[in-house]
Write an enzyme that holds these catalytic residues in place. Structure first.
Site, PDB file in Angstrom:
ATOM      1  N   LEU A   2     -69.997 -63.018 -33.381  1.00  0.00           N
ATOM      2  CA  LEU A   2     -69.357 -62.691 -34.628  1.00  0.00           C
ATOM      3  C   LEU A   2     -68.870 -64.002 -35.099  1.00  0.00           C
ATOM      4  O   LEU A   2     -68.467 -65.057 -34.501  1.00  0.00           O
ATOM      5  CB  LEU A   2     -68.105 -61.685 -34.341  1.00  0.00           C
ATOM      6  CG  LEU A   2     -68.809 -60.365 -33.652  1.00  0.00           C
ATOM      7  CD1 LEU A   2     -67.602 -59.527 -33.353  1.00  0.00           C
ATOM      8  CD2 LEU A   2     -69.957 -59.817 -34.557  1.00  0.00           C
ATOM      9  N   HIS A   3     -68.684 -63.837 -36.364  1.00  0.00           N
ATOM     10  CA  HIS A   3     -67.983 -65.033 -37.212  1.00  0.00           C
ATOM     11  C   HIS A   3     -67.360 -64.482 -38.404  1.00  0.00           C
ATOM     12  O   HIS A   3     -67.291 -63.153 -38.440  1.00  0.00           O
ATOM     13  CB  HIS A   3     -69.120 -65.987 -37.835  1.00  0.00           C
ATOM     14  CG  HIS A   3     -70.359 -65.452 -38.546  1.00  0.00           C
ATOM     15  ND1 HIS A   3     -70.180 -64.734 -39.629  1.00  0.00           N
ATOM     16  CD2 HIS A   3     -71.473 -65.440 -38.177  1.00  0.00           C
ATOM     17  CE1 HIS A   3     -71.182 -64.307 -40.115  1.00  0.00           C
ATOM     18  NE2 HIS A   3     -72.292 -64.621 -39.308  1.00  0.00           N
TER      19      HIS A   3
ATOM     20  N   GLY B  64     -67.733 -63.844 -41.319  1.00  0.00           N
ATOM     21  CA  GLY B  64     -68.603 -63.179 -42.048  1.00  0.00           C
ATOM     22  C   GLY B  64     -68.556 -61.693 -41.667  1.00  0.00           C
ATOM     23  O   GLY B  64     -68.286 -60.583 -42.287  1.00  0.00           O
ATOM     24  N   HIS B  65     -68.813 -61.409 -40.374  1.00  0.00           N
ATOM     25  CA  HIS B  65     -68.811 -60.388 -39.686  1.00  0.00           C
ATOM     26  C   HIS B  65     -67.254 -59.468 -39.767  1.00  0.00           C
ATOM     27  O   HIS B  65     -67.277 -58.452 -40.286  1.00  0.00           O
ATOM     28  CB  HIS B  65     -69.004 -60.222 -38.029  1.00  0.00           C
ATOM     29  CG  HIS B  65     -70.480 -60.839 -38.012  1.00  0.00           C
ATOM     30  ND1 HIS B  65     -70.734 -61.806 -37.484  1.00  0.00           N
ATOM     31  CD2 HIS B  65     -71.383 -60.189 -38.042  1.00  0.00           C
ATOM     32  CE1 HIS B  65     -72.128 -62.123 -37.092  1.00  0.00           C
ATOM     33  NE2 HIS B  65     -72.681 -60.974 -37.627  1.00  0.00           N
TER      34      HIS B  65
ATOM     35  N   GLN C  29     -86.652 -55.917 -33.688  1.00  0.00           N
ATOM     36  CA  GLN C  29     -86.809 -56.602 -35.011  1.00  0.00           C
ATOM     37  C   GLN C  29     -87.419 -58.018 -34.579  1.00  0.00           C
ATOM     38  O   GLN C  29     -87.311 -58.795 -35.941  1.00  0.00           O
ATOM     39  CB  GLN C  29     -85.509 -56.396 -35.665  1.00  0.00           C
ATOM     40  CG  GLN C  29     -84.321 -57.200 -35.257  1.00  0.00           C
ATOM     41  CD  GLN C  29     -82.885 -56.714 -35.738  1.00  0.00           C
ATOM     42  OE1 GLN C  29     -82.442 -55.833 -35.793  1.00  0.00           O
ATOM     43  NE2 GLN C  29     -82.446 -57.751 -36.757  1.00  0.00           N
TER      44      GLN C  29
ATOM     45  N   LYS D 243     -75.573 -61.133 -47.252  1.00  0.00           N
ATOM     46  CA  LYS D 243     -76.468 -62.095 -47.010  1.00  0.00           C
ATOM     47  C   LYS D 243     -77.984 -61.884 -46.505  1.00  0.00           C
ATOM     48  O   LYS D 243     -78.784 -62.579 -47.086  1.00  0.00           O
ATOM     49  CB  LYS D 243     -76.042 -62.931 -45.898  1.00  0.00           C
ATOM     50  CG  LYS D 243     -76.738 -64.338 -45.515  1.00  0.00           C
ATOM     51  CD  LYS D 243     -76.309 -65.178 -44.376  1.00  0.00           C
ATOM     52  CE  LYS D 243     -76.963 -64.676 -43.396  1.00  0.00           C
ATOM     53  NZ  LYS D 243     -78.001 -64.955 -42.611  1.00  0.00           N
TER      54      LYS D 243
ATOM     55  N   SER E 245     -75.054 -66.464 -37.513  1.00  0.00           N
ATOM     56  CA  SER E 245     -74.920 -66.965 -36.106  1.00  0.00           C
ATOM     57  C   SER E 245     -76.100 -67.820 -35.835  1.00  0.00           C
ATOM     58  O   SER E 245     -75.964 -68.600 -34.864  1.00  0.00           O
ATOM     59  CB  SER E 245     -75.231 -65.611 -35.340  1.00  0.00           C
ATOM     60  OG  SER E 245     -74.249 -64.622 -35.614  1.00  0.00           O
TER      61      SER E 245
HETATM   62  O1  PAF Z   1     -78.260 -57.877 -39.661  1.00  0.00           O
HETATM   63  C1  PAF Z   1     -78.022 -57.810 -38.677  1.00  0.00           C
HETATM   64  O2  PAF Z   1     -77.408 -58.291 -37.878  1.00  0.00           O
HETATM   65  C2  PAF Z   1     -79.245 -56.877 -37.709  1.00  0.00           C
HETATM   66  O3  PAF Z   1     -80.431 -56.778 -38.575  1.00  0.00           O
HETATM   67  C3  PAF Z   1     -78.716 -55.138 -37.847  1.00  0.00           C
HETATM   68  C4  PAF Z   1     -78.456 -54.713 -39.008  1.00  0.00           C
HETATM   69  C5  PAF Z   1     -77.351 -55.437 -36.789  1.00  0.00           C
HETATM   70  C6  PAF Z   1     -79.661 -54.609 -36.880  1.00  0.00           C
HETATM   71  O4  PAF Z   1     -79.975 -54.985 -35.895  1.00  0.00           O
END
Ligand code: PAF
Length: 287
Positions: free
Chosen positions: A33-34, A36-37, A64, A154, A191
């Site tokens: 986390l940074h 932005g999160h 993904q 973003k 990240s």
């Molecule tokens: O944006 C992200 O960090 C990822 O694509 C998400 C939405 C957490 C899904 O894994």
């Protein structure tokens, strides 16, 4: 703050919260986390109120990532993440070890696919990426049962795709798209920035400069706009001038439908992806 590992345990907790009349805000993340999160967490808190339940999911979602991508080296630091969440007033961290229990045994076979907005840009560069995103986000929605879910601007295409999924699949929640957080020189927080060496880090401001210069050109052109080919050539030259950078794509499109435009006028959206070595950065903004 509680750390929950299983979907069932989170569903139980979320159901109890809802029965008690608490609103639930979900911030899906892949951790590391940074600021932005954390701005997404604060937005979630603002929306659900002091009595609400703010849930942050931390899960590096394997579906993904393509086999050639950076799943193994994606940065992880759960201790630091949980300290940051505690400080930010998060109520629940959802940190499953695996959301696809049957994948290894062949019993995981259900995916969610959005078929229009995923065709270009990230979808073209990373053909299996969005199937993984929509699948995991649908799962997270089913686990956390949120009233609102907060995503960062973003990943503009991701936000548009998830918004379409919410509408098409009737998820009973409101999607909030929060603004991108930037370093003082304009680089969007990510990240993946930690992978940049000093030269790449210095040159990475080209994503922001490209955007600002394109905006200025469009503003200057006024109503008639600028032919997209002219702007794309300009951006390609700007990126090519950085020895460590390699342009993946630069696109101008309608912000909702993501359909590419021929002429760029005020209000058109812009997104680009640039490689620095094996690190790929994305950014976007409105003209
Ligand atoms: O944006 C992200 O960090 C990822 O694509 C998400 C939405 C957490 C899904 O894994």
């Amino acid at each position: 703050m509680r750390v929950v590992k299983s979907p069932k345990a989170l569903q139980r907790l979320a159901t109890q919260a809802r029965q008690a009349g608490r609103r639930i805000g979900l911030v899906p993340t892949m951790g590391y986390l940074h600021a932005g999160h954390l701005s997404l967490v604060h937005e979630a808190r603002r929306r659900v109120g002091a009595d609400g339940l703010v849930v942050v999911s931390i899960y590096v979602n394997p579906t993904q990532f393509a086999p050639t991508e950076d799943l193994a080296r994606y940065p992880r630091d759960f201790r630091r993440d949980s300290a940051l969440c505690r400080e930010a007033g998060v109520d629940v961290i959802f940190a499953p070890t695996d959301l696809y229990g049957g994948r290894a045994t062949g019993r995981y076979s259900t995916y969610v696919v959005e078929e229009q907005l995923t065709a270009g840009m990230e979808g073209a560069s990373r053909p299996t990426h969005f199937r993984g995103v929509t699948t995991v986000v649908a799962k997270l929605f089913n686990c956390a049962l949120p009233d609102i879910a907060v995503f960062g601007a973003k990943d503009w295409q991701q936000a548009a795709v998830v918004q379409r999924m919410v509408e098409n699949l009737d998820f009973p929640l409101k999607l909030i798209i929060a603004p991108t957080h930037r370093e003082s020189d304009g680089l969007a927080l990510s990240s993946r920035n930690k992978f940049l060496d000093p030269q790449q880090r210095a040159q990475a401001t080209v994503l922001w400069r490209a955007q600002k210069l394109a905006q200025a050109r469009v503003r200057q052109a006024g109503r008639g706009g600028v032919p997209v080919a002219e702007l794309k050539a300009f951006i390609a030259a700007l990126v090519a001038a950085e020895s460590a950078a390699r342009l993946d794509y630069a696109e101008f499109f309608d912000p909702k439908s993501l359909v590419p435009v021929e002429t760029v006028v005020k209000g058109v959206h812009f997104a680009l992806a640039v490689f620095f070595g094996s690190t790929r950065l994305i950014d976007n903004g409105r003209m």
